[in-house]
Design an enzyme around this catalytic site. Structure first.
Site, mmCIF file in Angstrom:
data_model
loop_
_atom_site.group_PDB
_atom_site.id
_atom_site.type_symbol
_atom_site.label_atom_id
_atom_site.label_comp_id
_atom_site.label_asym_id
_atom_site.label_seq_id
_atom_site.Cartn_x
_atom_site.Cartn_y
_atom_site.Cartn_z
ATOM 1 N N MET B 1 -3.213 10.182 -2.382
ATOM 2 C CA MET B 1 -3.512 8.746 -2.332
ATOM 3 C C MET B 1 -5.012 8.518 -2.309
ATOM 4 O O MET B 1 -5.682 8.969 -3.189
ATOM 5 C CB MET B 1 -2.832 8.135 -1.110
ATOM 6 C CG MET B 1 -1.368 7.905 -1.388
ATOM 7 S SD MET B 1 -0.922 6.190 -1.366
ATOM 8 C CE MET B 1 -0.014 6.105 0.147
ATOM 9 N N CYS B 2 -5.531 7.879 -1.318
ATOM 10 C CA CYS B 2 -6.903 7.387 -1.196
ATOM 11 C C CYS B 2 -6.970 5.947 -1.710
ATOM 12 O O CYS B 2 -6.237 5.569 -2.601
ATOM 13 C CB CYS B 2 -7.959 8.194 -1.950
ATOM 14 S SG CYS B 2 -8.165 9.872 -1.339
#
Lengths: 229, 298
Positions: B1-2
């Site tokens: 993700m991030c």
């Protein structure tokens, strides 16, 4: 009409209220205010109700929908109507990646553009996109219909099974085993019906489209390959 | 993700609110990256002055009397602003290289986060809301900035592994994704004279851009080169002194949404990050195309 403001109430409570409608018939008209891109709005519905979402949604809006009509008055994030079983989802704006992915039934209408992987692995859903679709759309699509009034991106219908694809504009490239096919009278009749249901019959005529489908060379067992197994 | 957020202001009246707007955007991306958070903010400097942002694991010790020590080493006064584990040194532009050399001896533990005319970088391990509060980001003004919330995949959860990465003056890069050929590209860049602080894949992307820019490429050309030379998943958002750029890999799995009005250009990993911006209802909102370089400059 039941009105629910996501600026005041929680998303979980909204979805629980919508899930509780199963079997009830007296609260059939809903409105959701201030969606602000929240995830999984009106996901998992199973009742013949209409939900108007007044704004843009995040991931998985109307995912797994059964029976309900979910009308998004804005744009939709990734995975709108993912794995829909039945019912109708209408997006007034654009849809992000993998709209209608793995959908098994029902109708998804996107009035703007859809981005990559629209209808990936679709299994019976009908998708009508008034604008363009991005790359890898209808990848491994098994059944159902994908109708595109605009253009299609790269690798359309890669590794396609038996879904039908109709595109009015250009196709940047076809994926492996996807070919253009003859448009016969039964396809024109089907497309006329899809355009009507997809709220697009005033925008396009069936004769303007080309049909794409599987060449059936990739997924069928071929006796010539027997020694490979 | 991030999670990634970015905001490039066109309307100067919004400049005092840049930090507040970016902080709200950053916090909405917490569940995409709760490990660490960081922000690069371009807040300018007085004529002829430049800035060095330093980070130290022991700020109390390292930043005490640092201005006096640098004054003695350079023979010129410098201004020091300490913010939690970071400190911003303002000094004449022509003293930046001398100061960096002096700092290596004076404070060997401290790491240089950024240097330039305008950029300041603050990043730490922890929830975005807490990181933003530690650095008082909401009260910072500026012309443009980028922020990142990290869910680590390719290297450890450390301050230095957090984004943004800065490998050249006034340059920074944040990344959502993971690169698969970063070890090879790092070796090539080391041979070409680039230096690295971490084993992180994103630092390689930042250094790749810096190297191309040093070789005379425009930022647009350097971003274009990532598409052929970097392998893996990426949505990059980059900042320079006067500009702000976006590029996504050709597969474009990593989400991205942009909005533009008369007042700003904004980037978010999700629409949620943009939902609180002024005038967003009337903004042009779109998804950046795969393998396409976008760039805005003032």
């Amino acid at each position: 009409m039941q009105s629910y403001d996501l600026a005041e109430g929680s998303l979980r409570a909204l979805n629980q209220a919508l899930h509780d409608l199963k079997g009830l018939t007296n609260m059939t008209d809903w409105e959701v205010l201030n969606p602000r891109g929240a995830h999984a709005i009106a996901a998992g519905l199973d009742a013949p109700v209409t939900v108007h979402v007044r704004g843009s949604t995040g991931y998985y809006c109307a995912g797994m929908n059964k029976q309900a009509t979910v009308h998004i008055h804005g744009s939709a994030g990734p995975g709108v109507a993912e794995n829909m079983m039945s019912g109708t989802v209408i997006v007034e704006g654009d849809a992000s990646q993998y709209a209608g992915a793995t959908g098994r039934g029902g109708l998804l209408v996107i009035k703007g553009n859809a981005s990559s992987r629209c209808g990936i692995s679709m299994k019976g859903i009908d998708i009508v996109v008034h604008g363009n679709i991005g790359h890898m759309s209808a990848f491994m699509a098994q059944s159902g219909n994908l109708v595109v009034l605009g253009d299609a991106g790269e690798a359309l219908g890669d590794s396609l099974y038996e879904a039908r694809i109709f595109v009015r504009g250009s196709v940047k490239s076809l994926g492996a085993d996807c070919i253009e096919k003859e448009m016969r009278p039964e396809h024109l009749a089907l497309l006329e019906e899809l355009l009507r249901r997809g709220l697009a019959d005033h925008k396009a005529r069936p004769e303007e489209f080309r049909r794409y489908g599987s060449a059936r060379r990739l997924y069928n067992f071929s006796i010539d390959n027997a020694s490979s197994y | 993700m991030c999670g990634i957020v970015g905001l490039f202001l066109k309307d100067r009246a919004l400049e005092p609110q840049l930090g507040a707007l970016l902080t709200d955007m950053l916090v909405t991306m917490t569940d995409r990256g709760p490990d660490s958070a960081g922000i690069a903010i371009y807040s300018g400097a007085a004529d002829g002055l430049g800035k060095i942002t330093l980070q130290s694991p022991q700020p109390g010790e390292d930043f005490r009397d640092l201005d006096a020590d640098l004054h003695a080493a350079l023979g010129q006064p410098v201004a020091l602003r300490v913010k939690d584990t970071h400190a911003v040194i303002e000094l004449p532009q022509d003293q930046i290289e001398a100061a960096r050399s002096a700092l290596a001896h004076l404070r060997p533990r401290a790491k240089v986060m950024s240097v330039g005319d305008s950029i300041e970088i603050f990043k730490e391990v922890g929830l975005p809301r807490e990181v933003a509060a530690r650095f008082d980001l909401a009260r910072m003004g500026g012309t443009h900035g980028v922020g990142h919330t990290r869910m680590a995949t390719e290297s450890a959860v450390t301050t230095l592994g957090a984004h943004p990465f800065s490998t050249g003056p006034d340059q920074c890069l944040v990344h959502n994704g993971s690169l698969s050929n970063h070890n090879n590209v790092r070796r090539e860049l080391i041979r070409a004279g680039m230096r690295f602080e971490t084993e992180n894949d994103t630092e390689v992307a930042a250094a790749f851009l810096t190297h191309r820019l040093q070789q005379g490429a425009s930022l647009g050309e350097a971003l274009e080169a990532t598409l052929s030379e970097l392998d893996g998943f990426f949505t990059f958002v980059v900042g320079t002194r006067d500009g702000f750029g976006v590029v996504r890999d050709p597969i474009a799995c990593k989400p991205a949404v942009m909005a533009e009005t008369e007042a700003y250009v904004a980037f978010g990993s999700e629409y949620r990050a943009l939902a609180g911006l002024p005038g967003i209802e009337a903004a042009r909102v779109w998804e950046p195309e795969p393998a396409t370089v976008y760039f805005w400059e003032r």
